[in-house]
Design a protein around this motif. Structure first.
Motif, PDB file in Angstrom:
ATOM      1  N   SER A 217       0.840  -1.190   0.000  1.00 37.72           N
ATOM      2  CA  SER A 217       0.000   0.000   0.000  1.00 37.72           C
ATOM      3  C   SER A 217       0.881   1.248   0.000  1.00 37.72           C
TER       4      SER A 217
ATOM      5  N   PHE B 242      -2.501  -1.291  -5.452  1.00 39.48           N
ATOM      6  CA  PHE B 242      -3.221  -0.221  -4.775  1.00 39.48           C
ATOM      7  C   PHE B 242      -3.266   1.050  -5.618  1.00 39.48           C
TER       8      PHE B 242
ATOM      9  N   LEU C  85      -8.411  -0.884  -5.119  1.00 39.73           N
ATOM     10  CA  LEU C  85      -7.598  -2.015  -5.555  1.00 39.73           C
ATOM     11  C   LEU C  85      -7.843  -2.227  -7.046  1.00 39.73           C
TER      12      LEU C  85
ATOM     13  N   ILE D 210     -11.231  -0.671  -1.325  1.00 36.50           N
ATOM     14  CA  ILE D 210     -10.419  -1.590  -0.527  1.00 36.50           C
ATOM     15  C   ILE D 210     -11.275  -2.538   0.300  1.00 36.50           C
TER      16      ILE D 210
END
Length: 609
Positions: free
Chosen positions: A464, A517, A524, A555
């Protein structure tokens, strides 16, 4: 960049973390930007549509005339009233299949029905009283459930002002339409658990009668006979004929199908003449690698990057001409792998608008991931699709940006191997935003920490933007099946493992891979089989899985959006926060790959009986 490892469930994979790497500048991403991705087999061939008179089919003097202009991929042509006008599918408009009409001496024109749809196929035109009507397949509306194809049959009056009308009942999936001589009856290959041939009246598309099971690509001879292909009991794909009695639409009775092509060769995609005297088929014979191949002038090179229409205005989507792309932090460069073959593999970089390509490493299988410096790529070096015991090493490749001259094709690099010999298959390196650690598969010499553990496969990790989470694909929920993958999140410290559910789907069929990410960590990006099969796979070069589209989801799995619409397998996406300069004719590179007409037949179309 990321590296696929063995598909064998006999080798469970875990995620590991490596610390102690050189500190690198922090990179940031935004929810919008540019997605670059790969498409299996699409860049390597071009198609044109030809016609040839049937009076002298075996004569070398018979005239063969090209009807399209050598631009992009043109296919599934249909004469529109005369031999001077055709409708056909083409990917010439930003990489998305649309329906075009060619009139001799005029430029191709696109039909703009269903303007928000990004997939069109198998157009046919017939005169309906005083008007011409176009029938076509489109992936315009999503089904109610995942794993269901979006493909459906539509009809529209050419020159009319009304929107196209859907003929496929909701809940059904249709491919390969054909209309009878009287224009009263339509046949399609209808897909559910299997592909069957169905017939219905154009005026009553809801009353559908199944004619044959496990068959495809139907074509009419008059109003009472259908030809189609299917696999015979001896293993050869063959063309069959079925005759329909006059009361067929009321009784549903038909004669048993009769095989009309002999064993010993594959025969498929038939096109019947209404006079009942002739039928055209494609063939694949023993000892032949292709069904048919014609080289012609027109496009002779493949662009490094091809813009593809995005359904989201804030995102640009160039398709890269090779595999496993990765952006540099600035977005000025894209790293990619030239080929999977060890003898022709190379680690390359290209300007993000496609104007120039350089080679960093040659004759070694390399797949890499750019960290927070434009001049550094973390890469896996070693054989592709091998077992966990195969030696695949992770390396840090550094080059001097001052060497990126238009006069050079190869750039000197410094290579630092980060793994030890004997540690097995180390792959899919993903760098944290602060440059302090790598996430990867299998084992690594040095300071490491194991993040996952169990009799399953964890693969394709991505960090991330804040470095706190790691997303990856895993079959933890069905560890006995190496073909099923979901998306999981875990903390960089190994805590908080959870699976992300992106839809209410059947866990036996999900395949969610290549996850990464967005810059704010709220989205996503991944590839998935949620949209099923869009076209009959026999009409495409080999796709290892004849599905695979790009998706975005929040997410937590909500707000899912489909990004690509075609019959190919799309995957290995990379996301950059900037809306980068689009590839165009103005910045076309002079070092592009030659278009070699490579069209690999589907692997299931075998001849070694």
């Amino acid at each position: 960049m990321i590296l696929p490892t063995s598909n064998s469930s006999a080798y469970p994979y875990r995620l590991y973390i490596c610390t102690g790497l050189e500190p690198l500048l922090e990179a940031a991403l935004d929810p919008t930007g540019t997605i670059v991705y790969s498409t299996v087999a699409r860049p390597f061939y071009g198609f044109d549509i030809f016609c040839r008179p049937l009076q002298q089919p075996n004569s070398e003097k018979a005239e063969e005339r090209r009807l399209t202009d050598g631009v992009s991929v043109n296919y599934n042509g249909h004469f529109a009233g005369n031999d001077e006008t055709i409708v056909y599918s083409s990917e010439r408009t930003n990489g998305s299949p649309r329906v075009f009409i060619n009139r001799r001496g005029e430029e191709p024109q696109v039909f703009n029905f269903l303007s928000k749809s990004l997939f069109f196929d198998r157009p046919i035109v017939h005169r309906d009283r005083l008007n011409f009507r176009l029938y076509f397949i489109s992936a315009h509306k999503s089904p109610e459930k995942p794993f269901k194809s979006w493909s459906a049959l539509y009809s529209a009056r050419i020159g009319g002002t009304r929107e196209a009308v859907r003929l496929t009942p909701y809940g059904h999936v249709d491919y390969s339409p054909a209309i009878s001589k009287s224009r009263d009856l339509m046949t399609v290959a209808s897909y559910g658990e299997q592909t069957d041939i169905v017939v219905f009246r154009v005026s009553d598309s809801g009353h559908r009668i199944r004619v044959c099971e496990l068959s495809g690509w139907p074509t009419w001879c008059g109003d009472s006979a259908l030809y189609f292909h299917r696999q015979a009991e001896d293993g050869w794909w063959s063309v069959f004929r079925v005759d329909l009695p006059e009361d067929f639409m009321s009784t549903g009775d038909s004669l048993a199908p009769v095989r009309i092509t002999p064993p010993g060769l594959h025969c498929f995609t038939p096109a019947a003449m209404h006079d009942g005297k002739r039928i055209a088929v494609a063939t694949r014979r023993k000892g032949r690698s292709y069904r048919h191949h014609t080289c012609c002038d027109g496009d002779s090179t493949v662009p490094h990057l091809q813009p593809v229409t995005s359904p989201i205005q804030s995102i640009r989507m160039p398709r890269i001409n090779r595999f496993f792309p990765a952006f540099s932090p600035s977005g000025d460069l894209i790293g990619f792998n030239h080929n999977f073959e060890q003898t022709s593999a190379a680690l390359n970089i290209v300007r993000s608008h496609g104007s120039k390509r350089w080679t960093l490493l040659k004759n070694r299988a390399n797949l890499g991931k750019s960290p927070n410096e434009d001049s550094v790529i973390f890469t896996s070096i070693g054989p592709i699709f091998e077992s966990a015991a195969a030696t695949v090493q992770i390396a840090r490749v550094t080059f001097n940006p001052a060497d990126l001259s238009d006069d050079l094709d190869e750039i000197p690099v410094d290579i630092k191997i980060l793994t030890n010999e004997g540690t097995g298959n180390n792959a899919f390196p993903a760098c944290s935003p602060d440059g302090k650690y790598l996430v990867f598969l299998r084992q690594l010499g040095g300071e490491i920490r194991q993040l996952t553990n169990g009799p399953w496969i964890d693969t394709m990790p991505s960090c991330s933007p804040d470095g706190k989470l790691i997303a990856f694909s895993s079959n933890q929920h069905r560890s006995e099946d190496s073909e099923v993958f979901g998306i999981c999140l875990i903390g960089a410290d190994g805590a908080g493992l959870k699976r992300i559910t992106v839809a209410e789907f059947d866990e036996d069929r999900e395949r969610l891979n290549h996850v990464c990410f967005s810059a704010d960590g709220e989205w996503l990006l991944f590839t998935s089989n949620l949209a099923g099969v869009t076209v009959d796979p026999v009409s495409l070069p080999n796709q290892f899985q004849p599905y695979g589209d790009l998706y975005l989801a929040r997410i937590d799995g909500s707000g899912m959006r489909r990004l690509t619409f075609n019959g190919y397998e799309d995957g290995t996406p990379a996301l950059h926060p900037k809306l980068l300069l689009e590839a165009s004719e103005n910045n076309k590179g002079n070092d592009e790959h030659e278009l070699n007409g490579q069209f690999q037949e589907p692997l299931w179309l075998i001849c070694d009986f």
